[in-house]
Design a protein around this motif. Structure first.
Motif, PDB file in Angstrom:
ATOM      1  N   ASP A  23       0.796  -1.225   0.000  1.00 24.14           N
ATOM      2  CA  ASP A  23       0.000   0.000   0.000  1.00 24.14           C
ATOM      3  C   ASP A  23       0.830   1.277   0.000  1.00 24.14           C
ATOM      4  O   ASP A  23       0.602   2.172  -0.812  1.00 24.14           O
ATOM      5  CB  ASP A  23      -0.943   0.008   1.209  1.00 24.14           C
ATOM      6  CG  ASP A  23      -2.157  -0.893   1.005  1.00 24.14           C
ATOM      7  OD1 ASP A  23      -2.375  -1.328  -0.146  1.00 24.14           O
ATOM      8  OD2 ASP A  23      -2.874  -1.157   1.981  1.00 24.14           O
ATOM      9  N   VAL A  24       1.778   1.396   0.941  1.00 23.36           N
ATOM     10  CA  VAL A  24       2.507   2.658   1.064  1.00 23.36           C
ATOM     11  C   VAL A  24       3.317   2.953  -0.189  1.00 23.36           C
ATOM     12  O   VAL A  24       3.211   4.034  -0.778  1.00 23.36           O
ATOM     13  CB  VAL A  24       3.424   2.654   2.305  1.00 23.36           C
ATOM     14  CG1 VAL A  24       4.281   3.932   2.327  1.00 23.36           C
ATOM     15  CG2 VAL A  24       2.605   2.570   3.582  1.00 23.36           C
ATOM     16  N   LEU A  25       4.119   2.004  -0.624  1.00 25.69           N
ATOM     17  CA  LEU A  25       4.954   2.247  -1.798  1.00 25.69           C
ATOM     18  C   LEU A  25       4.106   2.363  -3.058  1.00 25.69           C
ATOM     19  O   LEU A  25       4.370   3.215  -3.919  1.00 25.69           O
ATOM     20  CB  LEU A  25       5.993   1.139  -1.952  1.00 25.69           C
ATOM     21  CG  LEU A  25       6.985   1.302  -3.110  1.00 25.69           C
ATOM     22  CD1 LEU A  25       7.683   2.659  -3.041  1.00 25.69           C
ATOM     23  CD2 LEU A  25       8.013   0.172  -3.104  1.00 25.69           C
ATOM     24  N   GLY A  26       3.085   1.535  -3.174  1.00 30.41           N
ATOM     25  CA  GLY A  26       2.223   1.597  -4.352  1.00 30.41           C
ATOM     26  C   GLY A  26       1.573   2.960  -4.507  1.00 30.41           C
ATOM     27  O   GLY A  26       1.564   3.553  -5.595  1.00 30.41           O
ATOM     28  N   LYS A  27       1.014   3.473  -3.417  1.00 34.88           N
ATOM     29  CA  LYS A  27       0.397   4.795  -3.459  1.00 34.88           C
ATOM     30  C   LYS A  27       1.460   5.882  -3.631  1.00 34.88           C
ATOM     31  O   LYS A  27       1.265   6.868  -4.350  1.00 34.88           O
ATOM     32  CB  LYS A  27      -0.401   5.044  -2.180  1.00 34.88           C
ATOM     33  CG  LYS A  27      -1.645   4.178  -2.044  1.00 34.88           C
ATOM     34  CD  LYS A  27      -2.354   4.424  -0.726  1.00 34.88           C
ATOM     35  CE  LYS A  27      -3.553   3.504  -0.544  1.00 34.88           C
ATOM     36  NZ  LYS A  27      -4.614   3.718  -1.558  1.00 34.88           N
ATOM     37  N   GLY A  28       2.599   5.701  -2.965  1.00 31.53           N
ATOM     38  CA  GLY A  28       3.661   6.701  -3.018  1.00 31.53           C
ATOM     39  C   GLY A  28       4.183   6.927  -4.424  1.00 31.53           C
ATOM     40  O   GLY A  28       4.363   8.075  -4.853  1.00 31.53           O
TER      41      GLY A  28
END
Length: 289
Positions: A89-94
């Motif tokens: 989630d974090v890297l994908g959205k980032g």
């Protein structure tokens, strides 16, 4: 409440028992001879612009002025929505928000140069992803942006953030260091851990050249902003896990500056080397002889 380098910044944090963000915030108030309310309002406006620049191209994709990028952020978002993301989630959205911000910039939209236009996606990409996944308030994100600002200030004061001077390590590298430091503080790390994360990023991106295809801040800049978020996330996680760096941030900033000045002119934003000089890039920009 002023500091010239990371060593002095850490000393202030220890003496005043304050995080990096609050030392930087108070510096802005004192040196700017203004009020806390005005400084906070300015940073609220920064966050508002960051959100719009990151979210708008996902809803309404835009083609860049040079025609080299456009629509990548929406494709990433759709890919993540299908549950196919490899990044979490974090890297994908980032990386999605980072690439979207570069689309906004390259289509002449309003962005926050953090620290430059060519690296404008990394800090908001990281901050907005963390906010979305962890539920941080705007106030918390605003405070973290002061932390990022402190790292950017140190780089500008003691080295450079210009690709034309130090290569992309000075743009994407410093932006990633800013994002990593801010993320560490946001997730409960100490001021020293923030500087460890920033130092790690610069170490990992040392020597990165600036080679914009066609001389435009579009490609490979957009891809490198996504990579910068990844690097920042890695560095932040390492630091929060207790991994230290024996090369302090001040020395890494100095090293980055020294390496940057040794890069040949072709690899410092002139579009005469690297990716910009490949046959495919020249053909895409109609620069073939």
């Amino acid at each position: 409440m002023d500091f010239k380098n990371a060593k002095e910044l850490l000393a202030l944090c220890q003496e005043k028992k304050l995080p990096i963000s609050e030392v930087m915030r108070q510096r802005e108030i004192l040196l700017g001879e203004t009020t806390a309310e005005i400084v906070d309002q300015r940073m609220d406006r920064v966050l508002e612009i960051m959100k719009d620049a990151a979210f708008s191209p996902i809803k309404d994709p835009v083609i860049s002025m040079g025609g080299l990028i456009g629509g990548e952020a929406r494709r990433l978002c759709e890919f993540h929505d299908l549950g196919k993301s490899l990044c979490g989630d974090v890297l994908g959205k980032g990386i999605t928000y980072a690439m979207a911000t570069l689309e906004t910039n390259a289509s002449m939209g309003l962005i926050v140069a953090s620290p430059t236009a060519g690296s404008a996606g990394i800090v908001p990409g990281m901050m907005l992803a963390l906010q979305e996944v962890y539920g941080f308030s705007d106030k918390k994100i605003r405070q973290a942006l002061f932390n990022a600002g402190a790292i950017g200030y140190l780089a500008m004061r003691n080295a450079t953030v210009a690709g034309a001077v130090g290569g992309c390590q000075a743009e994407v590298g410093i932006a990633s260091a800013m994002a990593a430091s801010a993320a560490v503080e946001l997730l409960g790390g100490t001021p020293l851990q923030c500087t460890y994360a920033a130092s790690t990023v610069l170490m990992n991106m040392l020597g990165l050249v600036c080679d914009p295809v066609g001389g435009l801040v579009e490609y490979p800049c957009q891809n490198r902003n996504a990579a910068g978020v990844s690097n920042a996330l890695i560095a932040a996680e390492m630091s929060l896990a207790g991994i230290t760096q024996f090369i302090p941030l001040d020395e890494m900033i100095d090293t980055m500056y020294t390496v940057g000045k040794k890069l040949p002119a072709e690899l410092r934003e002139t579009a005469l080397g690297g990716c910009a000089a490949t046959p495919s890039a020249c053909e895409k920009c109609h620069l073939c002889s």
